[in-house]
Design a protein around this motif. Sequence first.
Motif, PDB file in Angstrom:
ATOM      1  N   SER A  26       0.835  -1.222  -0.080  1.00 27.24           N
ATOM      2  CA  SER A  26       0.016   0.091  -0.178  1.00 27.24           C
ATOM      3  C   SER A  26       0.756   1.262   0.008  1.00 27.24           C
ATOM      4  CB  SER A  26      -0.849   0.043   1.252  1.00 27.24           C
ATOM      5  OG  SER A  26      -1.741  -0.995   1.300  1.00 27.24           O
ATOM      6  N   VAL A  27       1.933   1.285   0.836  1.00 31.39           N
ATOM      7  CA  VAL A  27       2.494   2.269   0.757  1.00 31.39           C
ATOM      8  C   VAL A  27       3.257   2.624  -0.311  1.00 31.39           C
ATOM      9  CG1 VAL A  27       4.953   3.336   1.974  1.00 31.39           C
ATOM     10  CG2 VAL A  27       3.216   2.551   3.402  1.00 31.39           C
ATOM     11  N   THR A  28       3.824   1.585  -1.195  1.00 32.66           N
ATOM     12  CA  THR A  28       4.524   1.817  -2.637  1.00 32.66           C
ATOM     13  C   THR A  28       3.582   2.086  -3.378  1.00 32.66           C
ATOM     14  OG1 THR A  28       6.050  -0.016  -2.074  1.00 32.66           O
ATOM     15  CG2 THR A  28       5.843   0.432  -4.046  1.00 32.66           C
ATOM     16  N   GLU A  29       2.278   1.655  -3.542  1.00 37.10           N
ATOM     17  CA  GLU A  29       1.244   1.979  -4.618  1.00 37.10           C
ATOM     18  C   GLU A  29       0.717   3.457  -4.414  1.00 37.10           C
ATOM     19  OE1 GLU A  29      -1.652  -1.173  -4.109  1.00 37.10           O
ATOM     20  OE2 GLU A  29      -0.745  -2.565  -5.172  1.00 37.10           O
ATOM     21  N   LEU A  30       0.662   3.928  -2.988  1.00 35.10           N
ATOM     22  CA  LEU A  30       0.506   5.087  -2.782  1.00 35.10           C
ATOM     23  C   LEU A  30       1.540   6.355  -3.167  1.00 35.10           C
ATOM     24  CD1 LEU A  30      -1.596   4.823   0.484  1.00 35.10           C
ATOM     25  CD2 LEU A  30      -2.400   5.310  -1.836  1.00 35.10           C
ATOM     26  N   GLY A  31       2.508   5.740  -3.386  1.00 30.83           N
ATOM     27  CA  GLY A  31       3.671   6.522  -3.860  1.00 30.83           C
ATOM     28  C   GLY A  31       4.482   7.309  -2.692  1.00 30.83           C
ATOM     29  N   LEU A  32       4.253   6.597  -1.381  1.00 30.04           N
ATOM     30  CA  LEU A  32       4.831   7.338  -0.185  1.00 30.04           C
ATOM     31  C   LEU A  32       6.161   6.712   0.069  1.00 30.04           C
ATOM     32  CD1 LEU A  32       1.589   7.043   2.322  1.00 30.04           C
ATOM     33  CD2 LEU A  32       2.743   9.057   0.856  1.00 30.04           C
ATOM     34  N   PRO A  68       1.109  15.033  22.123  1.00 32.61           N
ATOM     35  CA  PRO A  68       1.218  14.744  20.743  1.00 32.61           C
ATOM     36  C   PRO A  68       2.980  14.368  20.729  1.00 32.61           C
ATOM     37  CG  PRO A  68       1.919  17.240  21.242  1.00 32.61           C
ATOM     38  CD  PRO A  68       1.235  16.640  22.550  1.00 32.61           C
ATOM     39  N   GLY A  69       3.516  14.097  21.828  1.00 36.08           N
ATOM     40  CA  GLY A  69       4.939  13.491  21.705  1.00 36.08           C
ATOM     41  C   GLY A  69       4.910  12.392  20.884  1.00 36.08           C
ATOM     42  N   ALA A  70       4.248  11.521  20.875  1.00 36.44           N
ATOM     43  CA  ALA A  70       4.181  10.361  20.028  1.00 36.44           C
ATOM     44  C   ALA A  70       4.222  10.328  18.635  1.00 36.44           C
ATOM     45  CB  ALA A  70       2.896   9.245  20.459  1.00 36.44           C
ATOM     46  N   GLY A  71       3.952  11.371  17.925  1.00 33.69           N
ATOM     47  CA  GLY A  71       3.724  11.479  16.441  1.00 33.69           C
ATOM     48  C   GLY A  71       4.611  12.821  16.210  1.00 33.69           C
ATOM     49  N   PRO A  72       4.686  13.040  14.837  1.00 33.59           N
ATOM     50  CA  PRO A  72       3.540  12.619  13.881  1.00 33.59           C
ATOM     51  C   PRO A  72       3.838  11.231  13.355  1.00 33.59           C
ATOM     52  CG  PRO A  72       4.669  14.375  12.920  1.00 33.59           C
ATOM     53  CD  PRO A  72       5.205  14.318  14.193  1.00 33.59           C
ATOM     54  N   PHE A  73       2.911  10.371  12.832  1.00 33.44           N
ATOM     55  CA  PHE A  73       3.378   9.282  12.033  1.00 33.44           C
ATOM     56  C   PHE A  73       2.618   9.536  10.640  1.00 33.44           C
ATOM     57  CE2 PHE A  73       3.128   7.960  16.572  1.00 33.44           C
ATOM     58  CZ  PHE A  73       4.146   7.136  16.561  1.00 33.44           C
ATOM     59  N   ARG A  74       3.540   8.860   9.745  1.00 33.78           N
ATOM     60  CA  ARG A  74       3.018   9.160   8.330  1.00 33.78           C
ATOM     61  C   ARG A  74       2.220   7.781   7.855  1.00 33.78           C
ATOM     62  NH1 ARG A  74       5.509  11.939   4.041  1.00 33.78           N
ATOM     63  NH2 ARG A  74       3.714  11.310   3.371  1.00 33.78           N
ATOM     64  N   VAL A  75       2.495   6.706   8.669  1.00 28.90           N
ATOM     65  CA  VAL A  75       1.739   5.414   8.457  1.00 28.90           C
ATOM     66  C   VAL A  75       1.372   4.899   9.745  1.00 28.90           C
ATOM     67  CG1 VAL A  75       2.006   3.016   7.369  1.00 28.90           C
ATOM     68  CG2 VAL A  75       3.142   4.968   6.324  1.00 28.90           C
ATOM     69  N   ILE A  76      -0.033   4.580  10.077  1.00 33.26           N
ATOM     70  CA  ILE A  76      -0.400   3.883  11.051  1.00 33.26           C
ATOM     71  C   ILE A  76      -1.098   2.528  10.488  1.00 33.26           C
ATOM     72  CG2 ILE A  76      -2.207   3.947  12.842  1.00 33.26           C
ATOM     73  CD1 ILE A  76      -1.915   6.852  12.931  1.00 33.26           C
TER      74      ILE A  76
END
Length: 96
Positions: A26-32, A84-92
């Motif tokens: 999915s990460v690859t197909e979304l261009g991320l 908010p110290g845990a993030g930000p995350f690009r993928v969850i």
Amino acid sequence: GRKRYQEASVLLTGQNSSSAKWVFRSVTELGLRPKSGEPRLRTLEIGAINTQILSCHFLDVRAIDLTSRFPKVEELDFFDLPCPGAGPFRVISNAM
């Protein structure tokens, strides 16, 4: 209860295609997917019943589970994750 749920999750993960493979695809197909030299994608895996996603070289993974079976997976309830110290995350990836 929770113990039986986790045992069933481990069994089903072994029988079916890996959720980690789905995330990689999915990460690859979304261009991320980062190009060579770019920083890895910050990733949060919730409900980490194995360490498969941790092996991906283009993801910087924080893996958590209520009852960790592996040293690389933090034993932590998602609702106790500091914000908010845990993030930000690009993928969850949420396997709950």
